[in-house]
Design a protein around this motif. Structure first.
Motif, PDB file in Angstrom:
ATOM      1  N   PHE A   1       0.735  -1.158  -0.146  1.00 46.88           N
ATOM      2  CA  PHE A   1       0.208   0.057   0.137  1.00 46.88           C
ATOM      3  C   PHE A   1       0.800   1.236  -0.074  1.00 46.88           C
ATOM      4  O   PHE A   1       0.607   2.132  -0.642  1.00 46.88           O
ATOM      5  CB  PHE A   1      -0.741  -0.065   1.095  1.00 46.88           C
ATOM      6  N   LEU A   2       1.819   1.334   0.816  1.00 46.03           N
ATOM      7  CA  LEU A   2       2.723   2.555   0.876  1.00 46.03           C
ATOM      8  C   LEU A   2       3.493   3.017  -0.596  1.00 46.03           C
ATOM      9  O   LEU A   2       3.419   3.938  -0.791  1.00 46.03           O
ATOM     10  CB  LEU A   2       3.870   2.260   1.968  1.00 46.03           C
ATOM     11  N   ASP A   3       3.757   1.793  -1.168  1.00 45.56           N
ATOM     12  CA  ASP A   3       4.495   1.769  -2.356  1.00 45.56           C
ATOM     13  C   ASP A   3       3.432   2.185  -3.406  1.00 45.56           C
ATOM     14  O   ASP A   3       3.966   3.055  -4.262  1.00 45.56           O
ATOM     15  CB  ASP A   3       5.091   0.400  -2.729  1.00 45.56           C
ATOM     16  N   LYS A   4       2.390   1.639  -3.296  1.00 41.47           N
ATOM     17  CA  LYS A   4       1.192   1.922  -4.449  1.00 41.47           C
ATOM     18  C   LYS A   4       1.107   3.566  -4.429  1.00 41.47           C
ATOM     19  O   LYS A   4       0.667   4.076  -5.282  1.00 41.47           O
ATOM     20  CB  LYS A   4       0.126   1.158  -4.158  1.00 41.47           C
ATOM     21  N   TYR A   5       0.751   3.948  -3.278  1.00 44.95           N
ATOM     22  CA  TYR A   5       0.389   5.420  -3.057  1.00 44.95           C
ATOM     23  C   TYR A   5       1.440   6.360  -2.789  1.00 44.95           C
ATOM     24  O   TYR A   5       1.268   7.701  -2.197  1.00 44.95           O
ATOM     25  CB  TYR A   5      -0.767   5.615  -2.243  1.00 44.95           C
ATOM     26  N   ASN A   6       2.930   5.854  -2.988  1.00 46.69           N
ATOM     27  CA  ASN A   6       3.905   6.741  -2.432  1.00 46.69           C
ATOM     28  C   ASN A   6       3.951   7.474  -1.255  1.00 46.69           C
ATOM     29  O   ASN A   6       4.113   8.778  -1.190  1.00 46.69           O
ATOM     30  CB  ASN A   6       3.676   7.752  -3.583  1.00 46.69           C
ATOM     31  N   LEU A   7       3.565   6.525  -0.234  1.00 44.02           N
ATOM     32  CA  LEU A   7       3.337   7.208   1.192  1.00 44.02           C
ATOM     33  C   LEU A   7       4.821   6.735   1.887  1.00 44.02           C
ATOM     34  O   LEU A   7       5.344   5.587   1.458  1.00 44.02           O
ATOM     35  CB  LEU A   7       2.495   6.451   1.818  1.00 44.02           C
ATOM     36  N   PRO A   8       5.235   7.402   3.059  1.00 43.44           N
ATOM     37  CA  PRO A   8       6.492   7.015   3.594  1.00 43.44           C
ATOM     38  C   PRO A   8       6.497   6.044   4.375  1.00 43.44           C
ATOM     39  O   PRO A   8       5.251   5.949   5.175  1.00 43.44           O
ATOM     40  CB  PRO A   8       6.839   8.610   4.305  1.00 43.44           C
ATOM     41  N   TYR A   9       7.552   5.361   4.686  1.00 48.52           N
ATOM     42  CA  TYR A   9       7.441   4.130   5.476  1.00 48.52           C
ATOM     43  C   TYR A   9       7.633   4.668   6.954  1.00 48.52           C
ATOM     44  O   TYR A   9       7.255   3.868   7.835  1.00 48.52           O
ATOM     45  CB  TYR A   9       8.827   3.367   5.114  1.00 48.52           C
ATOM     46  N   SER A  10       7.965   6.163   7.192  1.00 45.75           N
ATOM     47  CA  SER A  10       7.935   6.503   8.532  1.00 45.75           C
ATOM     48  C   SER A  10       6.707   6.430   9.174  1.00 45.75           C
ATOM     49  O   SER A  10       6.466   6.761  10.481  1.00 45.75           O
ATOM     50  CB  SER A  10       8.657   7.938   8.360  1.00 45.75           C
ATOM     51  N   LEU A  11       5.520   6.370   8.537  1.00 44.44           N
ATOM     52  CA  LEU A  11       4.359   6.181   8.862  1.00 44.44           C
ATOM     53  C   LEU A  11       4.148   5.007  10.187  1.00 44.44           C
ATOM     54  O   LEU A  11       3.457   5.013  11.080  1.00 44.44           O
ATOM     55  CB  LEU A  11       3.250   5.846   8.007  1.00 44.44           C
ATOM     56  N   ARG A  12       4.970   4.225   9.799  1.00 40.91           N
ATOM     57  CA  ARG A  12       4.864   2.958  10.896  1.00 40.91           C
ATOM     58  C   ARG A  12       5.624   3.469  12.189  1.00 40.91           C
ATOM     59  O   ARG A  12       5.001   2.935  13.200  1.00 40.91           O
ATOM     60  CB  ARG A  12       5.744   1.697  10.088  1.00 40.91           C
ATOM     61  N   GLU A  13       6.530   4.107  12.109  1.00 40.54           N
ATOM     62  CA  GLU A  13       7.344   4.648  13.423  1.00 40.54           C
ATOM     63  C   GLU A  13       6.314   5.749  13.969  1.00 40.54           C
ATOM     64  O   GLU A  13       6.091   5.495  15.276  1.00 40.54           O
ATOM     65  CB  GLU A  13       8.547   5.527  13.039  1.00 40.54           C
ATOM     66  N   ASP A  14       5.683   6.393  12.965  1.00 42.77           N
ATOM     67  CA  ASP A  14       4.591   7.216  13.644  1.00 42.77           C
ATOM     68  C   ASP A  14       3.306   6.495  14.439  1.00 42.77           C
ATOM     69  O   ASP A  14       3.203   6.926  15.605  1.00 42.77           O
ATOM     70  CB  ASP A  14       3.825   8.239  12.626  1.00 42.77           C
ATOM     71  N   PHE A  15       2.981   5.382  13.878  1.00 40.87           N
ATOM     72  CA  PHE A  15       2.045   4.610  14.340  1.00 40.87           C
ATOM     73  C   PHE A  15       2.318   4.433  15.874  1.00 40.87           C
ATOM     74  O   PHE A  15       1.813   4.405  16.923  1.00 40.87           O
ATOM     75  CB  PHE A  15       1.812   3.710  13.418  1.00 40.87           C
ATOM     76  N   VAL A  16       3.799   3.859  15.865  1.00 39.10           N
ATOM     77  CA  VAL A  16       4.004   2.997  17.178  1.00 39.10           C
ATOM     78  C   VAL A  16       4.154   4.282  18.335  1.00 39.10           C
ATOM     79  O   VAL A  16       3.622   3.908  19.373  1.00 39.10           O
ATOM     80  CB  VAL A  16       5.387   2.619  17.172  1.00 39.10           C
ATOM     81  N   LYS A  17       4.696   5.252  18.013  1.00 39.18           N
ATOM     82  CA  LYS A  17       4.607   6.489  18.767  1.00 39.18           C
ATOM     83  C   LYS A  17       3.149   6.983  19.172  1.00 39.18           C
ATOM     84  O   LYS A  17       2.969   7.343  20.298  1.00 39.18           O
ATOM     85  CB  LYS A  17       5.303   7.661  18.123  1.00 39.18           C
ATOM     86  N   SER A  18       2.384   6.950  18.145  1.00 34.33           N
ATOM     87  CA  SER A  18       1.178   7.551  18.473  1.00 34.33           C
ATOM     88  C   SER A  18       0.375   6.405  19.442  1.00 34.33           C
ATOM     89  O   SER A  18      -0.330   6.918  20.397  1.00 34.33           O
ATOM     90  CB  SER A  18       0.032   7.388  17.187  1.00 34.33           C
ATOM     91  N   MET A  19       0.758   5.170  19.449  1.00 36.19           N
ATOM     92  CA  MET A  19      -0.106   4.238  20.259  1.00 36.19           C
ATOM     93  C   MET A  19       0.313   4.445  21.686  1.00 36.19           C
ATOM     94  O   MET A  19      -0.431   4.363  22.757  1.00 36.19           O
ATOM     95  CB  MET A  19       0.077   2.817  19.938  1.00 36.19           C
ATOM     96  N   HIS A  20       1.893   4.658  21.783  1.00 38.24           N
ATOM     97  CA  HIS A  20       2.276   4.962  23.145  1.00 38.24           C
ATOM     98  C   HIS A  20       1.607   6.260  23.690  1.00 38.24           C
ATOM     99  O   HIS A  20       1.520   6.396  24.909  1.00 38.24           O
ATOM    100  CB  HIS A  20       3.766   4.923  23.082  1.00 38.24           C
ATOM    101  N   ARG A  21       1.509   7.115  22.646  1.00 37.90           N
ATOM    102  CA  ARG A  21       0.938   8.452  23.103  1.00 37.90           C
ATOM    103  C   ARG A  21      -0.300   8.321  23.640  1.00 37.90           C
ATOM    104  O   ARG A  21      -0.774   8.832  24.626  1.00 37.90           O
ATOM    105  CB  ARG A  21       1.154   9.474  21.891  1.00 37.90           C
ATOM    106  N   LEU A  22      -1.430   7.514  22.994  1.00 36.01           N
ATOM    107  CA  LEU A  22      -2.572   7.220  23.478  1.00 36.01           C
ATOM    108  C   LEU A  22      -2.754   6.443  24.882  1.00 36.01           C
ATOM    109  O   LEU A  22      -3.650   6.703  25.659  1.00 36.01           O
ATOM    110  CB  LEU A  22      -3.321   6.268  22.371  1.00 36.01           C
ATOM    111  N   ASN A  23      -1.665   5.727  24.864  1.00 34.35           N
ATOM    112  CA  ASN A  23      -1.624   4.966  26.063  1.00 34.35           C
ATOM    113  C   ASN A  23      -1.422   5.737  27.643  1.00 34.35           C
ATOM    114  O   ASN A  23      -1.851   5.456  28.576  1.00 34.35           O
ATOM    115  CB  ASN A  23      -0.542   3.839  26.186  1.00 34.35           C
ATOM    116  N   GLU A  24      -1.044   7.065  27.200  1.00 33.08           N
ATOM    117  CA  GLU A  24      -1.064   7.764  28.481  1.00 33.08           C
ATOM    118  C   GLU A  24      -2.351   8.456  28.938  1.00 33.08           C
ATOM    119  O   GLU A  24      -2.442   9.289  29.773  1.00 33.08           O
ATOM    120  CB  GLU A  24      -0.159   9.118  28.071  1.00 33.08           C
TER     121      GLU A  24
END
Ligand SMILES: [Zn+2]
Length: 266
Positions: free
Chosen positions: A183-206
């Protein structure tokens, strides 16, 4: 039209909080005493079900003041333009997903579903992390949780029946489908979204959350809890133990997908 099997009766979840969505896409409403806030509209083709649900809960469509969108995919914002046209409500969307909504980028996920997104629009309010909007007795706080999309926003607000108050948390986007390599390749989206996601989940956990809301029914077990509510448990949707384990599971889910991809490419 919505398939009959996708219909779900509207629910007064607790106090001033309602579910008026369909099985494929959740819509929640809060009655602030000075107007309604709608969280996600579902698809354009199912907006009539949302409107019907609002009336069936004894609420008025003309009272909708804000439409908060968790992210820029068609199953959450598809009906936003029509709902704004009908009510004059302001549409609030994470700033980073603006081009998903106005059609500048073809990223609404419509194509993946064999649909087309024609009801494009410019949001009225572009949300940034930490923004708060107050209407009546309710203040909604937006927390940027990029990953599923760059502009995914999670929302936190109090829900009350006049006697008791509980904290609701609406998860902005937990699906890992948009972070797979293909999906990331098809729509030219950055792989950094995966790291963002992990950070986001930790952020939500607060956050402390008593009422876990998802933008799809299966995330927070909307259906089985509606049954409990019907059986007389007024706290069916109140469970302070659900939020944090779910966020951690989202991280595990993503890591498992990445591990599968690595195994396949080796
Ligand atoms: Zn999505």
């Amino acid at each position: 039209m919505v398939q009959k099997q996708d219909l779900f009766p509207p629910v007064n979840m607790f106090g001033n909080l309602y579910f008026v969505g369909t099985k494929p896409a959740s819509t929640h409403v809060v009655d602030t005493g000075e107007g309604l806030i709608v969280f996600d509209t579902g698809y354009q083709h199912s907006l009539y079900v949302v409107i019907d649900g609002i009336y069936r809960m004894g609420l008025k469509l003309a009272d909708v003041r804000y439409i908060f969108l968790t992210h820029g995919h068609i199953d959450h914002l598809g009906g936003a333009r029509a709902l704004r046209d009908l009510t004059g409500a302001k549409i609030c969307l994470g700033a980073e997903d603006r081009q998903y909504a106005n059609g500048e980028l073809d990223l609404s996920y419509a194509k993946e579903l064999g649909m087309s997104f024609k009801e494009t629009f410019e949001p009225d309010i572009l949300l940034k992390d930490g923004d708060e909007i107050t209407l009546g007795n309710t203040t909604v706080r937006a927390v940027a949780t990029p990953g599923h999309t760059p502009g995914a926003m999670s929302f936190f607000f109090d829900v009350t029946d006049g006697k008791e108050t509980f904290r609701a948390g609406l998860h902005g986007g937990m699906g890992i489908n948009t972070m797979c390599k293909a999906f990331l390749d098809k729509y030219n989206l950055p792989y950094s979204l995966r790291e963002d996601f992990v950070k986001s989940m930790h952020r939500l956990n607060e956050e402390k959350v008593d009422i876990f809301l998802g933008n799809h029914m299966q995330h927070n077990k909307t259906e089985s809890k509606a049954k409990l509510l019907q059986e007389g448990n007024k706290y069916a949707y109140v469970d302070a133990t659900e939020w944090q384990p779910y966020n951690l599971w989202c991280i595990e889910n993503l890591n498992a997908m990445i591990a599968r991809e690595n195994a396949e490419s080796n």
